[in-house]
Design a protein around this motif. Structure first.
Motif, PDB file in Angstrom:
ATOM      1  N   VAL A  49       3.780 -19.064 -35.447  1.00  0.00           N
ATOM      2  CA  VAL A  49       5.144 -19.266 -35.955  1.00  0.00           C
ATOM      3  C   VAL A  49       6.152 -18.559 -35.049  1.00  0.00           C
ATOM      4  O   VAL A  49       7.214 -19.110 -34.740  1.00  0.00           O
ATOM      5  CB  VAL A  49       5.265 -18.777 -37.416  1.00  0.00           C
ATOM      6  CG1 VAL A  49       6.710 -18.772 -37.880  1.00  0.00           C
ATOM      7  CG2 VAL A  49       4.428 -19.655 -38.327  1.00  0.00           C
ATOM      8  N   GLU A  51       5.840 -18.014 -31.888  1.00  0.00           N
ATOM      9  CA  GLU A  51       5.952 -18.829 -30.664  1.00  0.00           C
ATOM     10  C   GLU A  51       6.823 -20.056 -30.932  1.00  0.00           C
ATOM     11  O   GLU A  51       7.609 -20.455 -30.066  1.00  0.00           O
ATOM     12  CB  GLU A  51       4.556 -19.256 -30.180  1.00  0.00           C
ATOM     13  CG  GLU A  51       3.761 -18.131 -29.569  1.00  0.00           C
ATOM     14  CD  GLU A  51       4.385 -17.624 -28.290  1.00  0.00           C
ATOM     15  OE1 GLU A  51       4.896 -18.429 -27.487  1.00  0.00           O
ATOM     16  OE2 GLU A  51       4.370 -16.389 -28.100  1.00  0.00           O
ATOM     17  N   ASN A  52       6.676 -20.651 -32.113  1.00  0.00           N
ATOM     18  CA  ASN A  52       7.509 -21.807 -32.457  1.00  0.00           C
ATOM     19  C   ASN A  52       8.985 -21.423 -32.510  1.00  0.00           C
ATOM     20  O   ASN A  52       9.846 -22.190 -32.057  1.00  0.00           O
ATOM     21  CB  ASN A  52       7.067 -22.402 -33.800  1.00  0.00           C
ATOM     22  CG  ASN A  52       5.732 -23.104 -33.708  1.00  0.00           C
ATOM     23  OD1 ASN A  52       5.284 -23.449 -32.621  1.00  0.00           O
ATOM     24  ND2 ASN A  52       5.095 -23.307 -34.840  1.00  0.00           N
ATOM     25  N   ASP A  55      10.147 -21.021 -28.939  1.00  0.00           N
ATOM     26  CA  ASP A  55      10.329 -22.324 -28.299  1.00  0.00           C
ATOM     27  C   ASP A  55      11.585 -23.019 -28.822  1.00  0.00           C
ATOM     28  O   ASP A  55      12.313 -23.658 -28.053  1.00  0.00           O
ATOM     29  CB  ASP A  55       9.115 -23.218 -28.559  1.00  0.00           C
ATOM     30  CG  ASP A  55       7.890 -22.767 -27.806  1.00  0.00           C
ATOM     31  OD1 ASP A  55       8.026 -21.953 -26.862  1.00  0.00           O
ATOM     32  OD2 ASP A  55       6.782 -23.215 -28.169  1.00  0.00           O
ATOM     33  N   LEU A  56      11.838 -22.893 -30.117  1.00  0.00           N
ATOM     34  CA  LEU A  56      13.030 -23.504 -30.699  1.00  0.00           C
ATOM     35  C   LEU A  56      14.295 -22.893 -30.107  1.00  0.00           C
ATOM     36  O   LEU A  56      15.253 -23.616 -29.782  1.00  0.00           O
ATOM     37  CB  LEU A  56      13.010 -23.347 -32.228  1.00  0.00           C
ATOM     38  CG  LEU A  56      14.198 -23.941 -32.969  1.00  0.00           C
ATOM     39  CD1 LEU A  56      14.218 -25.466 -32.804  1.00  0.00           C
ATOM     40  CD2 LEU A  56      14.150 -23.553 -34.447  1.00  0.00           C
ATOM     41  N   HIS A  77      11.013 -21.983 -40.148  1.00  0.00           N
ATOM     42  CA  HIS A  77      10.094 -21.086 -39.431  1.00  0.00           C
ATOM     43  C   HIS A  77      10.208 -19.653 -39.946  1.00  0.00           C
ATOM     44  O   HIS A  77       9.202 -18.961 -40.110  1.00  0.00           O
ATOM     45  CB  HIS A  77      10.372 -21.113 -37.924  1.00  0.00           C
ATOM     46  CG  HIS A  77       9.942 -22.376 -37.245  1.00  0.00           C
ATOM     47  ND1 HIS A  77       8.762 -23.010 -37.509  1.00  0.00           N
ATOM     48  CD2 HIS A  77      10.550 -23.129 -36.302  1.00  0.00           C
ATOM     49  CE1 HIS A  77       8.643 -24.093 -36.762  1.00  0.00           C
ATOM     50  NE2 HIS A  77       9.741 -24.187 -36.013  1.00  0.00           N
TER      51      HIS A  77
END
Length: 150
Positions: A49, A51-52, A55-56, A77
């Motif tokens: 999460v 990392e997400n 990235d977002l 997230h």
């Protein structure tokens, strides 16, 4: 000469193609052990999460994500990360309780063993009978009186 090179190429391709089919199934012994405890799984999911979110943020700054999508995805997230953090804390508390219980059980077993220094060991097979008995639970030999129920 050309025929020899062609034969070598055909043999090389055949070996390259057949080798994976002949390999043993399953993970190799060199594979790293996978930690499958619930706490490790929660930590792994939490890292995904994070990392997400990272990235977002990158895609938002690069202009690939609209403001509305960014805000919605970010809130989702963050909510998921908060749930995983809470679940991790609960799992850590459970793990600490389990360790405390295991320590208490070990202490009580040690105390019990200290109270009964003679563990009813059979002189024939050296089996430790858990209770004072007349006959050995392993080999069936009659135990001497000194090891029977004192």
């Amino acid at each position: 000469m050309e025929l020899g090179v062609a034969i070598l190429l055909v043999i090389g391709l055949a070996v390259f193609t057949v080798t994976p089919l002949l390999a043993p199934d399953g993970p190799s012994e060199d594979a790293l052990p996978i930690d499958v405890t619930p706490l490790a799984d929660l930590k792994r999911r939490r890292m995904v999460v994070y990392e997400n979110i990272k990235d977002l943020e990158f895609e938002y700054k690069a202009g690939k994500v609209s403001n509305e999508d960014y805000n919605t995805l970010r809130e989702n997230h963050l909510a998921e990360a908060a749930q995983l953090m809470l679940a991790s804390q609960e799992q850590e508390e459970i793990t600490e309780h389990d360790l405390m219980i295991e320590r208490q059980v070990a202490e009580r077993r040690a105390q019990k063993k200290a109270r009964h220094p003679d563990p009813y060991v059979c002189p024939e097979c050296e089996f430790e009978n858990p209770l004072p008995v007349k006959f050995c639970g392993n080999c069936g030999k009659e135990l001497p009186k000194r090891t029977r129920g004192k």
